[in-house]
Design a protein around this motif. Sequence first.
Motif, mmCIF file in Angstrom:
data_model
loop_
_atom_site.group_PDB
_atom_site.id
_atom_site.type_symbol
_atom_site.label_atom_id
_atom_site.label_comp_id
_atom_site.label_asym_id
_atom_site.label_seq_id
_atom_site.Cartn_x
_atom_site.Cartn_y
_atom_site.Cartn_z
ATOM 1 N N GLN A 37 -24.531 -11.446 -28.017
ATOM 2 C CA GLN A 37 -23.667 -10.600 -27.194
ATOM 3 C C GLN A 37 -22.517 -10.102 -28.054
ATOM 4 O OE1 GLN A 37 -22.479 -12.235 -23.461
ATOM 5 N NE2 GLN A 37 -20.718 -10.881 -23.300
ATOM 6 N N PRO A 38 -22.488 -8.791 -28.352
ATOM 7 C CA PRO A 38 -21.409 -8.254 -29.181
ATOM 8 C C PRO A 38 -20.063 -8.329 -28.450
ATOM 9 C CG PRO A 38 -23.137 -6.614 -28.828
ATOM 10 C CD PRO A 38 -23.460 -7.789 -27.985
ATOM 11 N N PRO A 39 -18.966 -8.406 -29.189
ATOM 12 C CA PRO A 39 -17.654 -8.430 -28.546
ATOM 13 C C PRO A 39 -17.300 -7.075 -27.942
ATOM 14 C CG PRO A 39 -17.414 -8.396 -30.923
ATOM 15 C CD PRO A 39 -18.877 -8.528 -30.639
ATOM 16 N N ASN A 40 -16.419 -7.099 -26.967
ATOM 17 C CA ASN A 40 -15.865 -5.901 -26.336
ATOM 18 C C ASN A 40 -16.907 -5.024 -25.653
ATOM 19 O OD1 ASN A 40 -13.303 -6.682 -27.290
ATOM 20 N ND2 ASN A 40 -13.733 -5.712 -29.254
ATOM 21 N N LEU A 41 -17.871 -5.611 -24.983
ATOM 22 C CA LEU A 41 -18.834 -4.826 -24.217
ATOM 23 C C LEU A 41 -18.137 -4.231 -22.990
ATOM 24 C CD1 LEU A 41 -22.063 -7.031 -24.123
ATOM 25 C CD2 LEU A 41 -21.731 -4.881 -25.316
ATOM 26 N N PRO A 42 -18.509 -3.015 -22.587
ATOM 27 C CA PRO A 42 -17.918 -2.455 -21.368
ATOM 28 C C PRO A 42 -18.311 -3.287 -20.152
ATOM 29 C CG PRO A 42 -19.581 -0.975 -22.287
ATOM 30 C CD PRO A 42 -19.438 -2.111 -23.236
ATOM 31 N N GLN A 43 -17.353 -3.424 -19.220
ATOM 32 C CA GLN A 43 -17.569 -4.268 -18.056
ATOM 33 C C GLN A 43 -17.479 -3.464 -16.765
ATOM 34 O OE1 GLN A 43 -14.725 -7.435 -18.145
ATOM 35 N NE2 GLN A 43 -15.682 -8.438 -19.903
ATOM 36 N N PHE A 44 -18.190 -3.962 -15.738
ATOM 37 C CA PHE A 44 -18.048 -3.432 -14.394
ATOM 38 C C PHE A 44 -16.735 -3.957 -13.804
ATOM 39 C CE2 PHE A 44 -22.825 -3.450 -14.424
ATOM 40 C CZ PHE A 44 -23.001 -2.098 -14.192
ATOM 41 N N PRO A 46 -14.841 -5.963 -10.761
ATOM 42 C CA PRO A 46 -15.366 -7.137 -10.029
ATOM 43 C C PRO A 46 -16.254 -6.770 -8.841
ATOM 44 C CG PRO A 46 -13.099 -7.515 -10.637
ATOM 45 C CD PRO A 46 -13.400 -6.086 -11.005
ATOM 46 N N ALA A 47 -15.889 -5.740 -8.077
ATOM 47 C CA ALA A 47 -16.712 -5.347 -6.926
ATOM 48 C C ALA A 47 -18.056 -4.786 -7.381
ATOM 49 C CB ALA A 47 -15.973 -4.320 -6.084
ATOM 50 N N GLU A 48 -18.056 -3.968 -8.432
ATOM 51 C CA GLU A 48 -19.312 -3.416 -8.964
ATOM 52 C C GLU A 48 -20.184 -4.524 -9.545
ATOM 53 O OE1 GLU A 48 -18.051 1.037 -10.492
ATOM 54 O OE2 GLU A 48 -17.684 -0.680 -11.799
ATOM 55 N N ALA A 49 -19.551 -5.512 -10.204
ATOM 56 C CA ALA A 49 -20.305 -6.615 -10.804
ATOM 57 C C ALA A 49 -21.033 -7.433 -9.743
ATOM 58 C CB ALA A 49 -19.376 -7.501 -11.620
ATOM 59 N N LEU A 50 -20.418 -7.608 -8.580
ATOM 60 C CA LEU A 50 -21.094 -8.337 -7.506
ATOM 61 C C LEU A 50 -22.323 -7.585 -7.016
ATOM 62 C CD1 LEU A 50 -18.068 -9.657 -5.445
ATOM 63 C CD2 LEU A 50 -19.700 -10.988 -6.783
ATOM 64 N N ARG A 51 -22.232 -6.259 -6.945
ATOM 65 C CA ARG A 51 -23.395 -5.464 -6.516
ATOM 66 C C ARG A 51 -24.469 -5.407 -7.603
ATOM 67 N NH1 ARG A 51 -19.303 -2.438 -4.046
ATOM 68 N NH2 ARG A 51 -19.100 -1.047 -5.833
ATOM 69 N N ALA A 52 -24.048 -5.325 -8.878
ATOM 70 C CA ALA A 52 -25.004 -5.185 -9.974
ATOM 71 C C ALA A 52 -25.638 -6.516 -10.373
ATOM 72 C CB ALA A 52 -24.312 -4.566 -11.192
ATOM 73 N N GLY A 53 -24.933 -7.629 -10.137
ATOM 74 C CA GLY A 53 -25.463 -8.934 -10.512
ATOM 75 C C GLY A 53 -25.129 -9.330 -11.930
ATOM 76 N N LEU A 55 -21.758 -8.828 -15.114
ATOM 77 C CA LEU A 55 -20.433 -8.294 -15.428
ATOM 78 C C LEU A 55 -20.519 -7.167 -16.457
ATOM 79 C CD1 LEU A 55 -17.362 -8.487 -15.109
ATOM 80 C CD2 LEU A 55 -17.370 -10.262 -16.866
ATOM 81 N N TRP A 56 -21.501 -7.237 -17.361
ATOM 82 C CA TRP A 56 -21.573 -6.296 -18.469
ATOM 83 C C TRP A 56 -22.558 -5.166 -18.180
ATOM 84 C CZ3 TRP A 56 -21.536 -11.572 -19.055
ATOM 85 C CH2 TRP A 56 -20.366 -12.089 -19.595
ATOM 86 N N LYS A 57 -22.129 -3.948 -18.414
ATOM 87 C CA LYS A 57 -22.947 -2.764 -18.125
ATOM 88 C C LYS A 57 -24.214 -2.722 -18.981
ATOM 89 C CE LYS A 57 -19.130 0.002 -16.459
ATOM 90 N NZ LYS A 57 -18.400 1.254 -16.519
ATOM 91 N N ASP A 58 -24.145 -3.220 -20.210
ATOM 92 C CA ASP A 58 -25.324 -3.192 -21.083
ATOM 93 C C ASP A 58 -26.430 -4.126 -20.613
ATOM 94 O OD1 ASP A 58 -24.001 -1.365 -22.620
ATOM 95 O OD2 ASP A 58 -23.502 -2.762 -24.231
ATOM 96 N N PHE A 59 -26.113 -5.103 -19.781
ATOM 97 C CA PHE A 59 -27.110 -6.045 -19.282
ATOM 98 C C PHE A 59 -27.657 -5.656 -17.916
ATOM 99 C CE2 PHE A 59 -24.793 -9.405 -21.908
ATOM 100 C CZ PHE A 59 -25.579 -9.149 -23.009
ATOM 101 N N TYR A 60 -27.201 -4.560 -17.347
ATOM 102 C CA TYR A 60 -27.649 -4.149 -16.016
ATOM 103 C C TYR A 60 -28.989 -3.431 -16.094
ATOM 104 C CZ TYR A 60 -27.978 -1.701 -11.604
ATOM 105 O OH TYR A 60 -28.420 -1.215 -10.410
#
Length: 76
Positions: A37-44, A46-53, A55-60
Amino acid sequence: MNTHQKTYHPYASPFDPCKPLTEKTYSTPPHLYMGFQPPNLPQFTPAEALRAGTLWKDFYDPYFNSFERAKGGPQT
């Protein structure tokens, strides 16, 4: 090139009474293709992360099944 949709061809018995499926597909998650996992990945947020499952956009990955993909995906 890595793709998230994989296909395989299951065995079809000549004695099977049903018409065989000649090709099946499955989805692989994006984290399988990252060695670490590279440092400083873009994040959702908190509300978006709960819907996406995640925290990190690259893992969605929305994980559409083959029927939804044929229809063009879910309507949002």
